[in-house]
Design a protein around this motif. Structure first.
Motif, PDB file in Angstrom:
ATOM      1  N   LEU A 139      32.413  34.345  22.101  1.00 46.58           N
ATOM      2  CA  LEU A 139      31.275  33.708  21.436  1.00 46.58           C
ATOM      3  C   LEU A 139      30.765  32.497  22.222  1.00 46.58           C
ATOM      4  CD1 LEU A 139      32.326  33.938  17.676  1.00 46.58           C
ATOM      5  CD2 LEU A 139      30.487  35.171  18.810  1.00 46.58           C
ATOM      6  N   ILE A 140      31.691  31.716  22.775  1.00 45.04           N
ATOM      7  CA  ILE A 140      31.265  30.558  23.573  1.00 45.04           C
ATOM      8  C   ILE A 140      30.528  31.036  24.821  1.00 45.04           C
ATOM      9  CG2 ILE A 140      32.032  28.588  24.941  1.00 45.04           C
ATOM     10  CD1 ILE A 140      34.359  28.269  22.973  1.00 45.04           C
ATOM     11  N   ALA A 141      31.067  32.054  25.498  1.00 45.38           N
ATOM     12  CA  ALA A 141      30.418  32.582  26.702  1.00 45.38           C
ATOM     13  C   ALA A 141      29.034  33.141  26.368  1.00 45.38           C
ATOM     14  CB  ALA A 141      31.293  33.659  27.341  1.00 45.38           C
ATOM     15  N   ALA A 142      28.923  33.811  25.217  1.00 40.62           N
ATOM     16  CA  ALA A 142      27.627  34.374  24.816  1.00 40.62           C
ATOM     17  C   ALA A 142      26.620  33.273  24.482  1.00 40.62           C
ATOM     18  CB  ALA A 142      27.813  35.300  23.613  1.00 40.62           C
ATOM     19  N   TYR A 143      27.125  32.168  23.940  1.00 38.83           N
ATOM     20  CA  TYR A 143      26.232  31.044  23.625  1.00 38.83           C
ATOM     21  C   TYR A 143      25.713  30.382  24.898  1.00 38.83           C
ATOM     22  CZ  TYR A 143      24.702  26.564  21.669  1.00 38.83           C
ATOM     23  OH  TYR A 143      23.968  25.462  21.321  1.00 38.83           O
ATOM     24  N   LEU A 144      26.546  30.335  25.931  1.00 42.76           N
ATOM     25  CA  LEU A 144      26.202  29.598  27.154  1.00 42.76           C
ATOM     26  C   LEU A 144      25.449  30.433  28.185  1.00 42.76           C
ATOM     27  CD1 LEU A 144      29.538  27.627  27.744  1.00 42.76           C
ATOM     28  CD2 LEU A 144      27.375  26.723  26.869  1.00 42.76           C
ATOM     29  N   HIS A 145      25.619  31.764  28.158  1.00 43.49           N
ATOM     30  CA  HIS A 145      25.084  32.583  29.249  1.00 43.49           C
ATOM     31  C   HIS A 145      24.383  33.829  28.709  1.00 43.49           C
ATOM     32  CE1 HIS A 145      27.321  30.163  32.165  1.00 43.49           C
ATOM     33  NE2 HIS A 145      28.379  30.281  31.379  1.00 43.49           N
ATOM     34  N   GLU A 146      23.385  34.275  29.460  1.00 37.91           N
ATOM     35  CA  GLU A 146      22.731  35.547  29.165  1.00 37.91           C
ATOM     36  C   GLU A 146      23.699  36.698  29.478  1.00 37.91           C
ATOM     37  OE1 GLU A 146      19.805  35.971  27.819  1.00 37.91           O
ATOM     38  OE2 GLU A 146      19.396  33.815  27.728  1.00 37.91           O
ATOM     39  N   PRO A 147      23.467  37.911  28.906  1.00 32.42           N
ATOM     40  CA  PRO A 147      24.340  39.049  29.222  1.00 32.42           C
ATOM     41  C   PRO A 147      24.381  39.316  30.725  1.00 32.42           C
ATOM     42  CG  PRO A 147      22.918  39.563  27.355  1.00 32.42           C
ATOM     43  CD  PRO A 147      22.437  38.255  27.901  1.00 32.42           C
ATOM     44  N   GLY A 148      25.575  39.653  31.213  1.00 31.10           N
ATOM     45  CA  GLY A 148      25.724  39.924  32.637  1.00 31.10           C
ATOM     46  C   GLY A 148      27.058  39.432  33.168  1.00 31.10           C
ATOM     47  N   GLN A 149      27.206  39.443  34.474  1.00 30.96           N
ATOM     48  CA  GLN A 149      28.472  39.097  35.113  1.00 30.96           C
ATOM     49  C   GLN A 149      28.852  37.638  34.884  1.00 30.96           C
ATOM     50  OE1 GLN A 149      30.468  41.432  36.555  1.00 30.96           O
ATOM     51  NE2 GLN A 149      31.968  39.764  36.513  1.00 30.96           N
ATOM     52  N   GLU A 150      27.855  36.758  34.885  1.00 27.18           N
ATOM     53  CA  GLU A 150      28.145  35.335  34.687  1.00 27.18           C
ATOM     54  C   GLU A 150      28.794  35.097  33.324  1.00 27.18           C
ATOM     55  OE1 GLU A 150      25.948  31.006  35.361  1.00 27.18           O
ATOM     56  OE2 GLU A 150      24.741  32.820  35.037  1.00 27.18           O
ATOM     57  N   ARG A 151      28.284  35.807  32.294  1.00 29.11           N
ATOM     58  CA  ARG A 151      28.886  35.684  30.967  1.00 29.11           C
ATOM     59  C   ARG A 151      30.307  36.230  30.972  1.00 29.11           C
ATOM     60  NH1 ARG A 151      26.325  38.325  25.531  1.00 29.11           N
ATOM     61  NH2 ARG A 151      24.701  36.750  25.926  1.00 29.11           N
ATOM     62  N   ALA A 152      30.520  37.379  31.618  1.00 27.65           N
ATOM     63  CA  ALA A 152      31.852  37.987  31.661  1.00 27.65           C
ATOM     64  C   ALA A 152      32.853  37.079  32.368  1.00 27.65           C
ATOM     65  CB  ALA A 152      31.782  39.346  32.355  1.00 27.65           C
ATOM     66  N   ASP A 153      32.429  36.476  33.471  1.00 27.59           N
ATOM     67  CA  ASP A 153      33.320  35.565  34.206  1.00 27.59           C
ATOM     68  C   ASP A 153      33.639  34.326  33.375  1.00 27.59           C
ATOM     69  OD1 ASP A 153      33.260  37.328  36.325  1.00 27.59           O
ATOM     70  OD2 ASP A 153      31.730  36.203  37.447  1.00 27.59           O
ATOM     71  N   ALA A 154      32.624  33.813  32.674  1.00 23.56           N
ATOM     72  CA  ALA A 154      32.841  32.630  31.831  1.00 23.56           C
ATOM     73  C   ALA A 154      33.829  32.929  30.717  1.00 23.56           C
ATOM     74  CB  ALA A 154      31.512  32.158  31.246  1.00 23.56           C
ATOM     75  N   GLN A 155      33.726  34.125  30.136  1.00 25.76           N
ATOM     76  CA  GLN A 155      34.656  34.489  29.055  1.00 25.76           C
ATOM     77  C   GLN A 155      36.100  34.482  29.552  1.00 25.76           C
ATOM     78  OE1 GLN A 155      36.448  37.740  28.666  1.00 25.76           O
ATOM     79  NE2 GLN A 155      37.462  36.749  26.935  1.00 25.76           N
ATOM     80  N   LYS A 156      36.313  34.957  30.762  1.00 23.64           N
ATOM     81  CA  LYS A 156      37.673  34.968  31.317  1.00 23.64           C
ATOM     82  C   LYS A 156      38.181  33.553  31.556  1.00 23.64           C
ATOM     83  CE  LYS A 156      37.006  39.455  33.563  1.00 23.64           C
ATOM     84  NZ  LYS A 156      36.833  40.173  34.866  1.00 23.64           N
ATOM     85  N   ARG A 157      37.322  32.670  32.094  1.00 18.95           N
ATOM     86  CA  ARG A 157      37.734  31.281  32.330  1.00 18.95           C
ATOM     87  C   ARG A 157      38.055  30.572  31.016  1.00 18.95           C
ATOM     88  NH1 ARG A 157      33.199  31.353  35.735  1.00 18.95           N
ATOM     89  NH2 ARG A 157      32.036  30.088  34.208  1.00 18.95           N
ATOM     90  N   ILE A 158      37.218  30.815  30.007  1.00 15.49           N
ATOM     91  CA  ILE A 158      37.422  30.164  28.713  1.00 15.49           C
ATOM     92  C   ILE A 158      38.691  30.694  28.053  1.00 15.49           C
ATOM     93  CG2 ILE A 158      36.446  29.848  26.405  1.00 15.49           C
ATOM     94  CD1 ILE A 158      33.642  30.096  27.805  1.00 15.49           C
ATOM     95  N   ALA A 159      38.956  31.983  28.203  1.00 14.28           N
ATOM     96  CA  ALA A 159      40.178  32.564  27.641  1.00 14.28           C
ATOM     97  C   ALA A 159      41.422  31.962  28.281  1.00 14.28           C
ATOM     98  CB  ALA A 159      40.165  34.080  27.822  1.00 14.28           C
ATOM     99  N   LEU A 160      41.368  31.688  29.579  1.00 14.27           N
ATOM    100  CA  LEU A 160      42.504  31.053  30.257  1.00 14.27           C
ATOM    101  C   LEU A 160      42.718  29.633  29.727  1.00 14.27           C
ATOM    102  CD1 LEU A 160      41.971  32.240  33.950  1.00 14.27           C
ATOM    103  CD2 LEU A 160      43.765  32.962  32.359  1.00 14.27           C
TER     104      LEU A 160
END
Length: 262
Positions: free
Chosen positions: A214-235
């Motif tokens: 949800l945080i990644a989706a709030y910060l980024h449009e759909p795409g690789q940048e959002r996917a990468d952000a989700q992984k960083r936030i999960a860590l």
């Protein structure tokens, strides 16, 4: 005559500017030095009075420069306590946009520069944020508050409304303000992530993926940048979980990243 509350600020330079806010509130330059020396007495007081002498100064104590003051008309809110809440909201925004090192040092009913006048024998000043910061943050860009403070003035009323009507926003704002002062960085990390969960966790199930997605989706449009952000936030969430379960394995950069994320 209109009465005012004056909130003294440290770690802020306005270069003699005066910035106007809504409700007749303003921020202006001033100067005072708040000192807290450490003294030692050697005898018990009698009948609740002061400790008798001699008093001896010892190592320790603190001091800070008050370089600006928020001037708030008492008529700006329901009472003096509500005016102080407005002041703390302004300081919260100043930390967010101008410099996280800004401190709400003391409050007075008299302008700080006038407290030195002979008629003010008893100085009516209440110290506020005098505790040391365990994890101090500061503005990395070197940009002065006077250059960015108009952003704070333009958003004050919106933030006052959010603080009074949205508990999740109130929690997030309090965590962002207070985490620097928590005397244990694991507890500070838990506090920041508690705020993020309050904002981004409609359910208590699958918190790690749900919150990070949800945080990644709030910060980024759909795409690789959002996917990468989700992984960083999960860590980062893993570091929060380790701290919450008494086995912290974070480093200072994880705490900074959590501050930035919030």
């Amino acid at each position: 005559m209109e009465e005012y509350l004056y909130i003294g600020l440290s770690n802020i330079e306005l270069d003699q500017k005066r910035i106007e806010f809504s409700r007749g509130i303003s921020i202006e330059s001033t100067f005072a030095h708040l000192m807290s020396p450490m003294l030692l007495a050697f005898a018990k007081p009698a009948d609740g009075g002061p400790h008798p002498g001699p008093w001896k100064p010892i190592m320790g104590g603190s001091g800070t420069d008050i370089t600006a003051q928020i001037k708030i008309p008492i008529s700006a809110a329901a009472n003096e306590g509500a005016c102080l809440n407005i002041g703390s909201t302004i300081v919260s925004l100043l930390r967010l946009r101008c410099d996280p090192a800004i401190t709400m040092t003391a409050v007075s009913r008299i302008p700080f520069e006038k407290l030195k006048e002979p008629s003010n024998r008893s100085v009516p000043v209440l110290p506020l944020e005098t505790a040391p910061r365990h994890f101090p943050l500061q503005n990395e860009t070197g940009q002065k508050a006077g250059e960015t403070i108009s952003w704070v003035a333009s958003r004050l009323e919106t933030v006052l409304t959010l603080r009074s009507t949205r508990q999740d926003f109130q929690i997030a704002s309090a965590a962002l303000d207070g985490a620097q002062f928590i005397q244990n960085d694991a507890l500070a990390l838990i506090s920041l992530w508690g705020a993020l969960e309050a904002l981004f966790s409609p359910s208590t199930a699958e918190l790690k993926f749900r919150v990070s997605a949800l945080i990644a989706a709030y910060l980024h449009e759909p795409g690789q940048e959002r996917a990468d952000a989700q992984k960083r936030i999960a860590l980062l969430y893993d570091k929060r979980s380790a701290a919450a379960h008494g086995k912290p394995r974070h480093v200072p950069d994880d705490l900074v990243a959590s501050f930035n994320l919030l």
